[in-house]
Design a protein around this motif. Structure first.
Motif, PDB file in Angstrom:
ATOM      1  N   GLU A 133      20.342  38.679  40.105  1.00  0.00           N
ATOM      2  CA  GLU A 133      20.968  39.547  39.101  1.00  0.00           C
ATOM      3  C   GLU A 133      22.136  40.286  39.747  1.00  0.00           C
ATOM      4  O   GLU A 133      21.990  40.860  40.823  1.00  0.00           O
ATOM      5  CB  GLU A 133      19.956  40.534  38.540  1.00  0.00           C
ATOM      6  N   PHE A 134      23.288  40.279  39.093  1.00  0.00           N
ATOM      7  CA  PHE A 134      24.467  40.924  39.663  1.00  0.00           C
ATOM      8  C   PHE A 134      25.178  41.756  38.597  1.00  0.00           C
ATOM      9  O   PHE A 134      25.153  41.422  37.416  1.00  0.00           O
ATOM     10  CB  PHE A 134      25.425  39.873  40.247  1.00  0.00           C
ATOM     11  N   PRO A 135      25.826  42.866  38.989  1.00  0.00           N
ATOM     12  CA  PRO A 135      26.564  43.682  38.027  1.00  0.00           C
ATOM     13  C   PRO A 135      27.896  43.035  37.670  1.00  0.00           C
ATOM     14  O   PRO A 135      28.554  42.428  38.525  1.00  0.00           O
ATOM     15  CB  PRO A 135      26.773  45.001  38.782  1.00  0.00           C
ATOM     16  N   ALA A 136      28.275  43.141  36.423  1.00  0.00           N
ATOM     17  CA  ALA A 136      29.544  42.570  35.987  1.00  0.00           C
ATOM     18  C   ALA A 136      30.707  43.273  36.685  1.00  0.00           C
ATOM     19  O   ALA A 136      30.692  44.488  36.881  1.00  0.00           O
ATOM     20  CB  ALA A 136      29.678  42.703  34.475  1.00  0.00           C
ATOM     21  N   ASP A 137      31.721  42.496  37.046  1.00  0.00           N
ATOM     22  CA  ASP A 137      32.939  43.048  37.644  1.00  0.00           C
ATOM     23  C   ASP A 137      33.897  43.415  36.513  1.00  0.00           C
ATOM     24  O   ASP A 137      33.515  43.466  35.350  1.00  0.00           O
ATOM     25  CB  ASP A 137      33.559  42.035  38.605  1.00  0.00           C
ATOM     26  N   GLU A 138      35.151  43.625  36.828  1.00  0.00           N
ATOM     27  CA  GLU A 138      36.129  44.041  35.815  1.00  0.00           C
ATOM     28  C   GLU A 138      36.348  42.975  34.755  1.00  0.00           C
ATOM     29  O   GLU A 138      36.597  43.285  33.591  1.00  0.00           O
ATOM     30  CB  GLU A 138      37.457  44.413  36.482  1.00  0.00           C
ATOM     31  N   ASN A 139      36.288  41.702  35.138  1.00  0.00           N
ATOM     32  CA  ASN A 139      36.416  40.624  34.152  1.00  0.00           C
ATOM     33  C   ASN A 139      35.634  39.413  34.641  1.00  0.00           C
ATOM     34  O   ASN A 139      35.178  39.367  35.787  1.00  0.00           O
ATOM     35  CB  ASN A 139      37.891  40.272  33.893  1.00  0.00           C
ATOM     36  N   MET A 140      35.467  38.413  33.768  1.00  0.00           N
ATOM     37  CA  MET A 140      34.634  37.268  34.109  1.00  0.00           C
ATOM     38  C   MET A 140      35.283  36.367  35.162  1.00  0.00           C
ATOM     39  O   MET A 140      34.573  35.650  35.878  1.00  0.00           O
ATOM     40  CB  MET A 140      34.286  36.472  32.857  1.00  0.00           C
ATOM     41  N   ASN A 141      36.589  36.408  35.294  1.00  0.00           N
ATOM     42  CA  ASN A 141      37.230  35.650  36.367  1.00  0.00           C
ATOM     43  C   ASN A 141      36.707  36.124  37.721  1.00  0.00           C
ATOM     44  O   ASN A 141      36.438  35.323  38.625  1.00  0.00           O
ATOM     45  CB  ASN A 141      38.753  35.826  36.305  1.00  0.00           C
ATOM     46  N   ASP A 142      36.572  37.456  37.853  1.00  0.00           N
ATOM     47  CA  ASP A 142      36.022  38.020  39.088  1.00  0.00           C
ATOM     48  C   ASP A 142      34.565  37.606  39.269  1.00  0.00           C
ATOM     49  O   ASP A 142      34.125  37.302  40.386  1.00  0.00           O
ATOM     50  CB  ASP A 142      36.111  39.548  39.062  1.00  0.00           C
ATOM     51  N   ASP A 143      33.795  37.597  38.168  1.00  0.00           N
ATOM     52  CA  ASP A 143      32.383  37.214  38.250  1.00  0.00           C
ATOM     53  C   ASP A 143      32.240  35.773  38.740  1.00  0.00           C
ATOM     54  O   ASP A 143      31.376  35.467  39.569  1.00  0.00           O
ATOM     55  CB  ASP A 143      31.717  37.360  36.877  1.00  0.00           C
ATOM     56  N   LEU A 144      33.081  34.883  38.238  1.00  0.00           N
ATOM     57  CA  LEU A 144      33.026  33.478  38.649  1.00  0.00           C
ATOM     58  C   LEU A 144      33.396  33.330  40.125  1.00  0.00           C
ATOM     59  O   LEU A 144      32.792  32.531  40.843  1.00  0.00           O
ATOM     60  CB  LEU A 144      33.957  32.640  37.781  1.00  0.00           C
ATOM     61  N   ARG A 145      34.374  34.097  40.566  1.00  0.00           N
ATOM     62  CA  ARG A 145      34.742  34.048  41.981  1.00  0.00           C
ATOM     63  C   ARG A 145      33.598  34.564  42.852  1.00  0.00           C
ATOM     64  O   ARG A 145      33.236  33.948  43.864  1.00  0.00           O
ATOM     65  CB  ARG A 145      35.994  34.909  42.226  1.00  0.00           C
ATOM     66  N   ASN A 146      33.014  35.693  42.474  1.00  0.00           N
ATOM     67  CA  ASN A 146      31.969  36.316  43.289  1.00  0.00           C
ATOM     68  C   ASN A 146      30.665  35.528  43.304  1.00  0.00           C
ATOM     69  O   ASN A 146      29.970  35.485  44.322  1.00  0.00           O
ATOM     70  CB  ASN A 146      31.685  37.731  42.770  1.00  0.00           C
ATOM     71  N   MET A 147      30.318  34.919  42.154  1.00  0.00           N
ATOM     72  CA  MET A 147      28.988  34.343  42.016  1.00  0.00           C
ATOM     73  C   MET A 147      28.948  32.818  41.980  1.00  0.00           C
ATOM     74  O   MET A 147      27.867  32.238  41.995  1.00  0.00           O
ATOM     75  CB  MET A 147      28.315  34.887  40.748  1.00  0.00           C
ATOM     76  N   VAL A 148      30.115  32.168  41.939  1.00  0.00           N
ATOM     77  CA  VAL A 148      30.105  30.700  41.859  1.00  0.00           C
ATOM     78  C   VAL A 148      30.883  30.046  42.999  1.00  0.00           C
ATOM     79  O   VAL A 148      30.320  29.287  43.782  1.00  0.00           O
ATOM     80  CB  VAL A 148      30.645  30.207  40.491  1.00  0.00           C
ATOM     81  N   TRP A 149      32.181  30.303  43.112  1.00  0.00           N
ATOM     82  CA  TRP A 149      32.964  29.462  44.014  1.00  0.00           C
ATOM     83  C   TRP A 149      33.332  30.087  45.361  1.00  0.00           C
ATOM     84  O   TRP A 149      33.688  29.379  46.302  1.00  0.00           O
ATOM     85  CB  TRP A 149      34.236  28.964  43.330  1.00  0.00           C
ATOM     86  N   LYS A 150      33.216  31.394  45.510  1.00  0.00           N
ATOM     87  CA  LYS A 150      33.630  31.999  46.782  1.00  0.00           C
ATOM     88  C   LYS A 150      32.566  32.895  47.388  1.00  0.00           C
ATOM     89  O   LYS A 150      32.231  32.750  48.567  1.00  0.00           O
ATOM     90  CB  LYS A 150      34.922  32.803  46.582  1.00  0.00           C
ATOM     91  N   GLY A 151      32.040  33.812  46.627  1.00  0.00           N
ATOM     92  CA  GLY A 151      31.118  34.803  47.155  1.00  0.00           C
ATOM     93  C   GLY A 151      31.737  36.183  47.110  1.00  0.00           C
ATOM     94  O   GLY A 151      32.958  36.331  46.992  1.00  0.00           O
ATOM     95  N   HIS A 152      30.908  37.207  47.178  1.00  0.00           N
ATOM     96  CA  HIS A 152      31.384  38.580  47.062  1.00  0.00           C
ATOM     97  C   HIS A 152      31.950  39.073  48.387  1.00  0.00           C
ATOM     98  O   HIS A 152      31.475  38.689  49.464  1.00  0.00           O
ATOM     99  CB  HIS A 152      30.226  39.486  46.617  1.00  0.00           C
ATOM    100  N   TYR A 153      32.955  39.941  48.319  1.00  0.00           N
ATOM    101  CA  TYR A 153      33.587  40.444  49.537  1.00  0.00           C
ATOM    102  C   TYR A 153      32.624  41.278  50.390  1.00  0.00           C
ATOM    103  O   TYR A 153      32.859  41.486  51.585  1.00  0.00           O
ATOM    104  CB  TYR A 153      34.840  41.250  49.199  1.00  0.00           C
ATOM    105  N   LEU A 154      31.530  41.754  49.777  1.00  0.00           N
ATOM    106  CA  LEU A 154      30.534  42.505  50.540  1.00  0.00           C
ATOM    107  C   LEU A 154      29.580  41.593  51.312  1.00  0.00           C
ATOM    108  O   LEU A 154      28.701  42.068  52.016  1.00  0.00           O
ATOM    109  CB  LEU A 154      29.730  43.415  49.600  1.00  0.00           C
ATOM    110  N   GLY A 155      29.771  40.285  51.138  1.00  0.00           N
ATOM    111  CA  GLY A 155      28.982  39.341  51.913  1.00  0.00           C
ATOM    112  C   GLY A 155      27.922  38.587  51.144  1.00  0.00           C
ATOM    113  O   GLY A 155      27.235  37.748  51.714  1.00  0.00           O
ATOM    114  N   HIS A 156      27.775  38.876  49.865  1.00  0.00           N
ATOM    115  CA  HIS A 156      26.783  38.158  49.058  1.00  0.00           C
ATOM    116  C   HIS A 156      27.258  36.724  48.824  1.00  0.00           C
ATOM    117  O   HIS A 156      28.379  36.499  48.372  1.00  0.00           O
ATOM    118  CB  HIS A 156      26.583  38.860  47.714  1.00  0.00           C
TER     119      HIS A 156
END
Length: 280
Positions: free
Chosen positions: A75-98
């Motif tokens: 479960e993850f909190p929504a970012d400012e927009n879904m483009n950010d969510d896709l980057r964080n949770m699908v193709w790259k990962g979160h900048y905090l290391g997730h």
């Protein structure tokens, strides 16, 4: 000959074992961790995903089972927009290391949106979401027609919306902003629903599925789907997203989803959470 016979026996054993596993398990697609399907869902987003329960959680678990995998729900909190969510949770990962997930649920299946996010593959529509209004019928009549007709009541009655949503933006600007003073903002649809139950607002505007889930125990309120011409976005299919080059995983998930829908399980998952399943 001995080696050939041994190879045949190994192959035959694999086929027999495959027959005993769930559908698609014999040829599992590539995932980050063997035996596990890591699935990203939005946090605090009832009735789809909240504290380990919800429609998206149940569907993710069923998909993983059909692939012969264990579901790991993230479960993850929504970012400012879904483009950010896709980057964080699908193709790259979160900048905090997730690290990212294998698949993300609750992604709009839209050609224009997909073109803006070419690092992911968006597929598998499983529900048609629409915008709706839950209302107290004693204070708000059936919502129909143009905004000038349907929303005239909100020049006198208060309507609740969730912060930073399409519903909020629409209600603040429709009818040249005439309704702005009667638009009440809440941190969630659940909070808006609670305020309506107390009589603090007479209606709530939000995605229909969220309204059905929030008001499933309060049948005295009506829910109307909005179709007025001023509403630019009336509905959108919800689907999944994986990395763009994970075509085998997308195909396996699509096949598993089709099985779930054919069996009636998908409709049952929605019904169990008080929501009517709508086929995209």
């Amino acid at each position: 000959m001995k080696n050939d016979r041994r190879a045949f026996l190994i192959a035959a054993g694999a086929m027999m074992a495959g027959a005993l596993l769930p559908a698609h398990a014999a040829a599992q697609p590539e995932v980050q961790q063997a035996g596990t399907l890591r699935v990203a869902v939005y946090a605090d987003y009832a009735p789809f995903s909240a504290r380990g329960k919800g429609i998206d959680v149940a569907l993710a678990q069923s998909l993983a089972e059909r692939l012969g995998l264990r579901a790991e729900i993230v479960e993850f909190p929504a970012d400012e927009n879904m483009n950010d969510d896709l980057r964080n949770m699908v193709w790259k990962g979160h900048y905090l290391g997730h690290r990212p997930a294998d698949v993300m649920m609750h992604v709009p299946v839209d050609a224009q949106f997909a073109a803006q996010n070419d690092k992911v593959a968006i597929f598998g529509p499983y529900h048609l979401e629409t915008i709706a209004i839950a209302r107290n019928p004693e204070r708000v009549p059936s919502v129909a027609g143009s905004a000038a007709v349907a929303f005239e009541v909100f020049t006198r009655e208060k309507i609740g919306v969730e912060l930073d949503t399409h519903a909020s933006d629409f209600m603040l600007h429709v009818m040249n902003g005439r309704l702005r003073d009667n638009v009440v903002h809440f941190r969630s649809v659940a909070e808006a629903a609670a305020a309506m139950a107390k009589g603090e607002v007479s209606a709530v505007m939000a995605p229909r599925s969220q309204l059905e889930g929030a008001f499933k125990e309060q049948r005295q309120f009506a829910i109307d789907t909005l179709t007025m011409p001023e509403l630019r976005v009336k509905g959108w299919p919800l689907g999944m997203a994986v990395k763009a080059d994970h075509k085998d995983l997308a195909a396996a998930l699509s096949e598993a989803l089709a099985d779930i829908q054919r069996s009636g399980e998908l409709a049952r998952i929605f019904s169990a959470h008080g929501v009517t399943h709508r086929v995209p």
